[in-house]
Design an enzyme around this catalytic site. Structure first.
Site, PDB file in Angstrom:
ATOM      1  N   ASP A   7      12.309 -40.061  32.508  1.00  0.00           N
ATOM      2  CA  ASP A   7      12.794 -41.378  32.917  1.00  0.00           C
ATOM      3  C   ASP A   7      14.278 -41.445  32.531  1.00  0.00           C
ATOM      4  O   ASP A   7      14.771 -40.596  31.770  1.00  0.00           O
ATOM      5  CB  ASP A   7      11.975 -42.459  32.196  1.00  0.00           C
ATOM      6  N   ASP A   9      16.583 -44.978  32.232  1.00  0.00           N
ATOM      7  CA  ASP A   9      16.944 -46.144  31.422  1.00  0.00           C
ATOM      8  C   ASP A   9      16.010 -46.284  30.227  1.00  0.00           C
ATOM      9  O   ASP A   9      14.789 -46.342  30.386  1.00  0.00           O
ATOM     10  CB  ASP A   9      16.859 -47.427  32.264  1.00  0.00           C
ATOM     11  N   ASP A 167       9.906 -44.126  28.069  1.00  0.00           N
ATOM     12  CA  ASP A 167      10.012 -45.024  26.925  1.00  0.00           C
ATOM     13  C   ASP A 167       9.194 -46.293  27.044  1.00  0.00           C
ATOM     14  O   ASP A 167       9.169 -47.084  26.091  1.00  0.00           O
ATOM     15  CB  ASP A 167      11.484 -45.436  26.736  1.00  0.00           C
TER      16      ASP A 167
END
Length: 219
Positions: A7, A9, A167
């Site tokens: 991922d 961001d 995250d």
């Protein structure tokens, strides 16, 4: 050959300050009060259309397609003009990515951020060349947590184990839906306690990730 898909961001980069700046430039055009950085962080994760929906909801605005499109388009104009000035890599990311690449790992990206600024951000840190595939939020007709974007990224690699690193709640759900082992970075934009999210590994610093990935690839 093993592959790892990241991922963006909240995982590789802390991009919230640039998103915050672009949103507040958009609101300033109509003399509206600015949003706080914590507010904006809480809106990130499901792509720009949902980001704008959450901005409108926070401002008490009714759902309106024309208003949504106007805010979306103006935000993207500001963000595309300057997506990386305030964005920073999380500690250890560059060394981790370069080490994985040197060790023979194939590397990809699967994010809900549009592909253009995603590639520009990676390029601004000199890392774009390490990524064999970049799937953005506008690459397919669906976004994470639908597993299709992650599966599209995984399909770019030759046979071998494929792992996912993210995250957030969205990333955990995407990995589970795609049936891929998931390593959860605990220092990003997650709101749910880490132990409550499905994962095969947890880490708080990228120095620890290569060994975790090696273990997951062997399991």
């Amino acid at each position: 050959m093993a592959a790892v898909i990241f991922d963006l961001d909240g995982t590789l980069v802390d991009s919230a300050p640039d998103i915050h700046a672009a949103l507040n430039l958009t609101l300033a055009e109509e003399a509206a009060p600015p949003l706080t950085l914590p507010q904006v962080v809480s809106f990130i994760g499901n792509g720009v259309p949902v980001l704008i929906e959450r901005v409108m909801r926070a401002r008490g605005e009714p759902a309106d397609a024309a208003r949504h499109k106007d805010l979306h388009d103006r935000f993207m104009r500001h963000y595309n003009a300057d997506p990386a000035t305030l964005t920073t890599l999380y500690p250890g990311v560059e060394a981790c990515l370069r080490g994985l690449s040197a060790s023979g790992w194939q590397i990809g990206l699967c994010t809900n951020k549009p592909q253009g600024p995603s590639r520009e951000i990676l390029g601004s840190f000199g890392l774009l060349e390490l990524f064999a595939v970049v799937i953005g939020g506008d690459s397919l007709s669906v976004k994470k947590p639908d597993p299709a974007p992650l599966r599209a990224a995984a399909a770019a690699f030759a046979a071998g184990p494929v792992l996912y690193v993210g995250d957030s709640e969205v990333d955990a759900a995407t990995a589970a839906a795609a049936g891929l082992p998931f390593a959860l970075f605990t220092e990003g934009y997650r709101k749910t306690p880490a132990q409550d999210l499905p994962h095969q590994a947890l880490f708080s610093h990228f120095d620890a990730l290569p060994a975790l990935l090696q273990g997951l690839a062997r399991s």
